[in-house]
Design a protein around this motif. Structure first.
Motif, PDB file in Angstrom:
ATOM      1  N   GLN A   1      11.671   8.858  -2.852  1.00 25.76           N
ATOM      2  CA  GLN A   1      13.103   8.834  -2.553  1.00 25.76           C
ATOM      3  C   GLN A   1      13.937   8.942  -3.828  1.00 25.76           C
ATOM      4  OE1 GLN A   1      13.992   9.064   0.718  1.00 25.76           O
ATOM      5  NE2 GLN A   1      11.767   9.165   0.875  1.00 25.76           N
ATOM      6  N   ALA A   2      13.479   8.274  -4.889  1.00 31.83           N
ATOM      7  CA  ALA A   2      14.207   8.341  -6.158  1.00 31.83           C
ATOM      8  C   ALA A   2      14.144   9.749  -6.744  1.00 31.83           C
ATOM      9  CB  ALA A   2      13.633   7.335  -7.149  1.00 31.83           C
ATOM     10  N   ALA A   3      13.005  10.412  -6.605  1.00 35.20           N
ATOM     11  CA  ALA A   3      12.868  11.779  -7.113  1.00 35.20           C
ATOM     12  C   ALA A   3      13.768  12.742  -6.344  1.00 35.20           C
ATOM     13  CB  ALA A   3      11.414  12.227  -7.022  1.00 35.20           C
ATOM     14  N   LEU A   4      13.791  12.611  -5.024  1.00 34.80           N
ATOM     15  CA  LEU A   4      14.645  13.485  -4.215  1.00 34.80           C
ATOM     16  C   LEU A   4      16.117  13.289  -4.562  1.00 34.80           C
ATOM     17  CD1 LEU A   4      12.895  13.141  -0.726  1.00 34.80           C
ATOM     18  CD2 LEU A   4      12.784  15.089  -2.298  1.00 34.80           C
ATOM     19  N   ALA A   5      16.518  12.042  -4.774  1.00 36.12           N
ATOM     20  CA  ALA A   5      17.909  11.766  -5.140  1.00 36.12           C
ATOM     21  C   ALA A   5      18.238  12.344  -6.509  1.00 36.12           C
ATOM     22  CB  ALA A   5      18.159  10.257  -5.119  1.00 36.12           C
ATOM     23  N   ALA A   6      17.294  12.236  -7.444  1.00 37.41           N
ATOM     24  CA  ALA A   6      17.526  12.787  -8.785  1.00 37.41           C
ATOM     25  C   ALA A   6      17.652  14.305  -8.736  1.00 37.41           C
ATOM     26  CB  ALA A   6      16.378  12.378  -9.714  1.00 37.41           C
TER      27      ALA A   6
ATOM     28  N   ALA B   1       1.072  10.462  -0.476  1.00 35.22           N
ATOM     29  CA  ALA B   1      -0.047  10.304  -1.398  1.00 35.22           C
ATOM     30  C   ALA B   1      -0.428   8.845  -1.562  1.00 35.22           C
ATOM     31  CB  ALA B   1       0.309  10.918  -2.755  1.00 35.22           C
ATOM     32  N   ASP B   2       0.565   7.962  -1.630  1.00 38.02           N
ATOM     33  CA  ASP B   2       0.307   6.531  -1.801  1.00 38.02           C
ATOM     34  C   ASP B   2      -0.432   5.965  -0.596  1.00 38.02           C
ATOM     35  OD1 ASP B   2       0.290   4.125  -3.084  1.00 38.02           O
ATOM     36  OD2 ASP B   2       2.427   3.723  -2.877  1.00 38.02           O
ATOM     37  N   CYS B   3       0.037   6.290   0.597  1.00 39.01           N
ATOM     38  CA  CYS B   3      -0.622   5.740   1.788  1.00 39.01           C
ATOM     39  C   CYS B   3      -2.025   6.301   1.943  1.00 39.01           C
ATOM     40  CB  CYS B   3       0.218   5.970   3.042  1.00 39.01           C
ATOM     41  SG  CYS B   3      -0.001   7.541   3.879  1.00 39.01           S
ATOM     42  N   LEU B   4      -2.230   7.560   1.531  1.00 39.98           N
ATOM     43  CA  LEU B   4      -3.552   8.160   1.662  1.00 39.98           C
ATOM     44  C   LEU B   4      -4.549   7.597   0.653  1.00 39.98           C
ATOM     45  CD1 LEU B   4      -2.707  11.906   2.371  1.00 39.98           C
ATOM     46  CD2 LEU B   4      -3.739  10.253   3.953  1.00 39.98           C
ATOM     47  N   THR B   5      -4.109   7.284  -0.568  1.00 45.31           N
ATOM     48  CA  THR B   5      -5.064   6.721  -1.526  1.00 45.31           C
ATOM     49  C   THR B   5      -5.606   5.394  -1.027  1.00 45.31           C
ATOM     50  OG1 THR B   5      -3.310   5.646  -2.820  1.00 45.31           O
ATOM     51  CG2 THR B   5      -4.035   7.799  -3.553  1.00 45.31           C
ATOM     52  N   THR B   6      -4.725   4.562  -0.489  1.00 45.30           N
ATOM     53  CA  THR B   6      -5.175   3.278   0.047  1.00 45.30           C
ATOM     54  C   THR B   6      -6.089   3.490   1.240  1.00 45.30           C
ATOM     55  OG1 THR B   6      -3.073   2.296  -0.642  1.00 45.30           O
ATOM     56  CG2 THR B   6      -4.416   1.040   0.900  1.00 45.30           C
TER      57      THR B   6
ATOM     58  N   ALA C   1       0.800  -1.221   0.000  1.00 38.84           N
ATOM     59  CA  ALA C   1       0.000   0.000   0.000  1.00 38.84           C
ATOM     60  C   ALA C   1       0.830   1.267   0.000  1.00 38.84           C
ATOM     61  CB  ALA C   1      -0.929   0.004   1.222  1.00 38.84           C
ATOM     62  N   VAL C   2       2.114   1.165   0.335  1.00 41.85           N
ATOM     63  CA  VAL C   2       2.922   2.372   0.502  1.00 41.85           C
ATOM     64  C   VAL C   2       4.305   2.290  -0.139  1.00 41.85           C
ATOM     65  CG1 VAL C   2       1.801   3.152   2.618  1.00 41.85           C
ATOM     66  CG2 VAL C   2       3.685   1.521   2.766  1.00 41.85           C
ATOM     67  N   GLY C   3       4.794   1.096  -0.398  1.00 42.53           N
ATOM     68  CA  GLY C   3       6.180   0.941  -0.823  1.00 42.53           C
ATOM     69  C   GLY C   3       6.517   1.621  -2.124  1.00 42.53           C
ATOM     70  N   LYS C   4       5.642   1.494  -3.113  1.00 41.35           N
ATOM     71  CA  LYS C   4       5.923   2.070  -4.433  1.00 41.35           C
ATOM     72  C   LYS C   4       5.997   3.591  -4.362  1.00 41.35           C
ATOM     73  CE  LYS C   4       2.765   1.172  -7.385  1.00 41.35           C
ATOM     74  NZ  LYS C   4       1.887   0.462  -8.341  1.00 41.35           N
ATOM     75  N   GLY C   5       5.033   4.203  -3.677  1.00 37.97           N
ATOM     76  CA  GLY C   5       5.039   5.660  -3.569  1.00 37.97           C
ATOM     77  C   GLY C   5       6.242   6.181  -2.812  1.00 37.97           C
ATOM     78  N   TYR C   6       6.600   5.484  -1.740  1.00 40.57           N
ATOM     79  CA  TYR C   6       7.769   5.891  -0.955  1.00 40.57           C
ATOM     80  C   TYR C   6       9.027   5.795  -1.820  1.00 40.57           C
ATOM     81  CZ  TYR C   6      11.166   5.994   2.904  1.00 40.57           C
ATOM     82  OH  TYR C   6      12.205   6.309   3.749  1.00 40.57           O
TER      83      TYR C   6
ATOM     84  N   ASN D   1       1.496   5.750  -9.753  1.00 45.55           N
ATOM     85  CA  ASN D   1       2.177   6.795  -8.995  1.00 45.55           C
ATOM     86  C   ASN D   1       2.887   7.759  -9.931  1.00 45.55           C
ATOM     87  OD1 ASN D   1       2.517   5.711  -5.825  1.00 45.55           O
ATOM     88  ND2 ASN D   1       2.147   4.128  -7.351  1.00 45.55           N
ATOM     89  N   LEU D   2       2.495   9.032  -9.886  1.00 49.05           N
ATOM     90  CA  LEU D   2       3.152  10.075 -10.664  1.00 49.05           C
ATOM     91  C   LEU D   2       3.852  11.041  -9.724  1.00 49.05           C
ATOM     92  CD1 LEU D   2       0.359  11.067 -13.232  1.00 49.05           C
ATOM     93  CD2 LEU D   2       2.341   9.612 -13.649  1.00 49.05           C
ATOM     94  N   ARG D   3       5.061  11.449 -10.097  1.00 53.38           N
ATOM     95  CA  ARG D   3       5.806  12.433  -9.299  1.00 53.38           C
ATOM     96  C   ARG D   3       6.477  13.402 -10.258  1.00 53.38           C
ATOM     97  NH1 ARG D   3       9.287  15.641  -6.936  1.00 53.38           N
ATOM     98  NH2 ARG D   3       9.963  15.200  -4.797  1.00 53.38           N
TER      99      ARG D   3
END
Length: 345
Positions: free
Chosen positions: A189-194, A298-303, A180-185, A209-211
């Protein structure tokens, strides 16, 4: 003469700036081996080499989280959630910085953020539904087995030791499931690193999931579409492919729906979003989307919102700064939070 010299001086002053500017071109990359879905990133860079370096690093980040959050497979040289589920009831398991930070976030942030409706400790129940969905003859799990699993989903039995960076299960029958949360998290993290590596304009899509990172070079915003749950499978076939489009500069748009992972028994559809109050597939909506600055939130809230009655979900969203939501009800109505329209395209 003075006017001509002034004009010439202005041109000369502008030349160095123009020479230093680099053309930003649009590139894209697609991956098929992350989080059991299609991952696409498009964005702007000044060269193909620069883009390749960014996307290769992003892929490595996402692949790392994909391995860490996997509850079905072990990977050599990695202590992941498969290993935690197998060993944490017997003794504390020391995990990596990334995995420990994620589990701490899940317990302290994600769980209360969704009023307890997003619970990574509910693996004992979710495993029953997963196995039922993946079996050769899908059928709802046995009601007694579901009732028995209910006794083993208390998130307080997930014991995290900050000093030792270990994970322990106080209940030996408990299991973790972070679907429910892993993909969004991971996307966040990948976006922040980029961004830290210098990427300034991109749109990342990993499943639902869109970011967005920054804006496009011309200053326009990235736009994300909310998938139409009534036109997204062989079950729903009417209407357009989207129900809304939103501007999302430096925002995340995440959607959960009942139209992707499901099976049908005797004319009844059973999807993968399990209501923690009933331990059966939630029946309030066909789709819920959340717009928020953080993809993990956002991921945890959608679920969570998918598993909450509409009024309770609306109250939750309105209490959160910077968060908006859209609900697609089972009777075909689209409902939005008070500030959603401010982001519409």
């Amino acid at each position: 003469m003075k006017r001509r010299l002034t004009a010439l001086l202005l041109v000369l002053l502008c030349l160095p700036l123009t020479a230093c500017q680099k053309q930003q071109n649009l590139y894209s990359a697609t991956w098929f081996d992350l989080f059991d879905t299609v991952a696409i990133v498009q964005g702007y860079a000044d060269s193909q080499d620069s883009w390749n370096a960014q996307t290769q690093a992003m892929y490595s980040d996402l692949q790392r989280y994909n391995e860490l959050f996997d509850i079905y497979h072990h990977y050599d040289g990695v202590i992941n959630l498969y290993d935690v589920n197998a060993r944490a009831a017997a003794a504390p398991v020391q995990v990596s910085d990334e995995l420990y930070a994620f589990l701490r976030w899940c317990k302290d942030t994600a769980y209360p953020a969704a009023n307890g409706a997003t619970n990574i400790a509910a693996g004992a129940v979710l495993r029953l539904w997963h196995d039922a969905r993946e079996s050769d003859s899908p059928a709802p799990p046995d009601a007694d087995a579901i009732a028995a699993a209910l006794a083993h989903i208390d998130v307080e039995d997930l014991v995290l030791d900050d000093a030792a960076q270990t994970v322990y299960f106080a209940d030996p029958e408990m299991a973790l499931d972070v679907g429910a949360v892993g993909k969004g998290y991971a996307v966040e993290q990948a976006a922040l690193a980029a961004e830290a590596r210098g990427l300034t304009s991109a749109l990342i899509s990993v499943g639902g999931n869109l970011r967005a990172i920054g804006t496009k070079p011309d200053g326009s915003q990235w736009v994300g579409g909310v998938e139409n749950p009534w036109n997204s499978s062989e079950v729903y076939t009417n209407g357009s492919s989207t129900v809304a489009a939103v501007k999302m500069s430096d925002l995340s748009l995440v959607t959960s729906g009942d139209y992707q992972r499901y099976y049908v028994v005797d004319g009844v559809r059973y999807h993968h979003l399990i209501d923690p109050a009933t331990l059966w597939p939630a029946a309030y909506f066909d789709g819920v989307s959340v717009l928020a600055p953080d993809s993990g939130v956002a991921d945890c809230l959608t679920t969570g919102l998918f598993c909450l009655p509409l009024e309770e979900g609306k109250q939750l969203v309105e209490s959160l700064d910077g968060v908006e939501a859209l609900w697609c009800t089972t009777d075909g109505e689209v409902i939005t939070s008070s500030g959603w329209s401010e982001h519409t395209n």
